[in-house]
Design an enzyme around this catalytic site. Sequence first.
Site, mmCIF file in Angstrom:
data_model
loop_
_atom_site.group_PDB
_atom_site.id
_atom_site.type_symbol
_atom_site.label_atom_id
_atom_site.label_comp_id
_atom_site.label_asym_id
_atom_site.label_seq_id
_atom_site.Cartn_x
_atom_site.Cartn_y
_atom_site.Cartn_z
ATOM 1 N N LEU A 28 8.950 3.001 0.969
ATOM 2 C CA LEU A 28 9.756 2.736 -0.223
ATOM 3 C C LEU A 28 8.862 2.458 -1.427
ATOM 4 C CD1 LEU A 28 12.368 0.470 1.597
ATOM 5 C CD2 LEU A 28 12.646 2.852 0.904
ATOM 6 N N THR B 171 3.509 0.541 -0.457
ATOM 7 C CA THR B 171 2.509 -0.348 -1.055
ATOM 8 C C THR B 171 3.254 -1.457 -1.784
ATOM 9 O OG1 THR B 171 1.016 1.513 -1.380
ATOM 10 C CG2 THR B 171 0.537 -0.494 -2.618
ATOM 11 N N LYS C 224 -5.243 -2.210 0.457
ATOM 12 C CA LYS C 224 -4.675 -1.081 -0.307
ATOM 13 C C LYS C 224 -4.781 -1.322 -1.816
ATOM 14 C CE LYS C 224 -2.142 2.431 -1.513
ATOM 15 N NZ LYS C 224 -2.714 3.778 -1.579
HETATM 16 P P1 NAD Z 1 8.839 8.294 -4.187
HETATM 17 O O1 NAD Z 1 9.398 7.634 -5.379
HETATM 18 O O2 NAD Z 1 8.539 9.754 -4.191
HETATM 19 O O3 NAD Z 1 9.805 8.022 -2.916
HETATM 20 C C1 NAD Z 1 10.451 6.819 -2.647
HETATM 21 C C2 NAD Z 1 11.768 7.153 -1.949
HETATM 22 O O4 NAD Z 1 12.395 5.949 -1.521
HETATM 23 C C3 NAD Z 1 12.761 7.891 -2.852
HETATM 24 O O5 NAD Z 1 13.147 9.101 -2.227
HETATM 25 C C4 NAD Z 1 13.923 6.897 -2.961
HETATM 26 O O6 NAD Z 1 15.186 7.536 -3.051
HETATM 27 C C5 NAD Z 1 13.787 6.127 -1.670
HETATM 28 N N1 NAD Z 1 14.434 4.821 -1.658
HETATM 29 C C6 NAD Z 1 14.321 3.807 -2.568
HETATM 30 N N2 NAD Z 1 15.041 2.744 -2.161
HETATM 31 C C7 NAD Z 1 15.621 3.091 -0.980
HETATM 32 C C8 NAD Z 1 16.486 2.421 -0.062
HETATM 33 N N3 NAD Z 1 16.910 1.183 -0.262
HETATM 34 N N4 NAD Z 1 16.876 3.085 1.043
HETATM 35 C C9 NAD Z 1 16.464 4.354 1.282
HETATM 36 N N5 NAD Z 1 15.636 5.038 0.457
HETATM 37 C C10 NAD Z 1 15.226 4.410 -0.662
HETATM 38 O O7 NAD Z 1 7.532 7.454 -3.816
HETATM 39 P P2 NAD Z 1 6.274 7.946 -2.950
HETATM 40 O O8 NAD Z 1 5.308 8.628 -3.844
HETATM 41 O O9 NAD Z 1 6.751 8.593 -1.703
HETATM 42 O O10 NAD Z 1 5.640 6.501 -2.609
HETATM 43 C C11 NAD Z 1 6.205 5.630 -1.645
HETATM 44 C C12 NAD Z 1 5.252 4.466 -1.448
HETATM 45 O O11 NAD Z 1 3.977 4.965 -1.032
HETATM 46 C C13 NAD Z 1 4.993 3.638 -2.722
HETATM 47 O O12 NAD Z 1 4.892 2.279 -2.389
HETATM 48 C C14 NAD Z 1 3.665 4.194 -3.227
HETATM 49 O O13 NAD Z 1 2.956 3.233 -3.999
HETATM 50 C C15 NAD Z 1 2.963 4.521 -1.918
HETATM 51 N N6 NAD Z 1 1.946 5.581 -1.970
HETATM 52 C C16 NAD Z 1 2.181 6.755 -2.629
HETATM 53 C C17 NAD Z 1 1.201 7.753 -2.649
HETATM 54 C C18 NAD Z 1 1.408 9.079 -3.356
HETATM 55 O O14 NAD Z 1 0.423 9.839 -3.491
HETATM 56 N N7 NAD Z 1 2.619 9.398 -3.800
HETATM 57 C C19 NAD Z 1 -0.007 7.546 -1.972
HETATM 58 C C20 NAD Z 1 -0.206 6.357 -1.288
HETATM 59 C C21 NAD Z 1 0.780 5.385 -1.289
#
Ligand code: NAD
Length: 303
Positions: free
Chosen positions: A65, A99, A174
């Site tokens: 999330l 994160t 992280k």
């Molecule tokens: P994103 O915004 O693409 O995806 C998050 C998803 O969570 C969305 O699809 C949203 O609809 C869903 N969501 C939110 N609240 C929800 C709930 N209550 N129930 C169900 N679904 C829910 O984000 P992301 O890029 O996939 O990143 C996710 C996590 O990973 C973050 O904490 C980010 O910091 C971390 N992260 C991202 C990357 C990257 O390159 N994108 C790399 C490392 C870590």
Amino acid sequence: MTTIAFIGLGNMGAPMAINLQKAGHDVRAFDLSKEAVAKVVAAGATAAFSAQDAVQGAKVVVTMLPASQHVEALFLGKDGAPGLLASIAPGTLVIDSSTIAAATSQKVAKAADAAGIDFIDAPVSGGTGGAIAGTLTFMVGATAVQLARAQPYLEKMGANIFHAGDVGAGQTAKICNNMLLGILMVGTSEAIALGVANGLDPKVLSEIMRRSSGGNWALEKYNPFPGVHETAPASKGYAGGFGTDLMLKDLGLAQENAMAVKATTPLGGLARAIYAQHSLGGNGALDFSSIIAALQAHPPKQA
Ligand code: NAD
């Protein structure tokens, strides 16, 4: 084969869930976005109608999330509504790969423990490319026994699994990493912008720096200048990837943590301010490498 509930199917969660499904597990997928669920269902997973529905019969729950408030509201509840912990069977392993603040991981883990549920933090590094390839780095905060339980699942999504310490320690590792990443992306962007302003070819300059003492992950895999790496977000209008607002969140977490332990993190603070300005300019949803636009007289075109 294990029944795994996967909640949060965004840029990272979707490919991670697909890798678990491909490895032969039975993934029950849930996201607030129906389109996000559909992508994972197309790879063989089962659609769940709610987070509560997803965890029915699951031995393992994985969450991916955006931020602390989403994880806390999901597991502990909000505005009087019960949290998901009430629907998860005792003995279940919950792996949170979002994160978030270490304190939130510890708070949720404490409540989970009281319900007989193992909750561990396992944030990742490696970007969307690593999520798709199944080569993520996991930084795990857990007991050794909990990590041993999680290991077979983490191995299907990642190539490097580190035991950072007790619950919350994965999150601390992280944010140290992402503070460095935020700083190095700004620095790399500055250097490329300077070279380009002097008439250098961004590809040639990037290759020189990659093989010199300035070499780093952005120059290896995630160049901020369009067209240098064909698969990087910069070459796709800064779409997908790791959002500017997510980087801003992580730099904020690092500053909060630094204040709590009286650490001196001047470059982390400056990087946070630069990203905050970039987000205010309407770039929050663009990949964080779009920061190069804030550092160029003639920025590259954006999505
Ligand atoms: P994103 O915004 O693409 O995806 C998050 C998803 O969570 C969305 O699809 C949203 O609809 C869903 N969501 C939110 N609240 C929800 C709930 N209550 N129930 C169900 N679904 C829910 O984000 P992301 O890029 O996939 O990143 C996710 C996590 O990973 C973050 O904490 C980010 O910091 C971390 N992260 C991202 C990357 C990257 O390159 N994108 C790399 C490392 C870590």
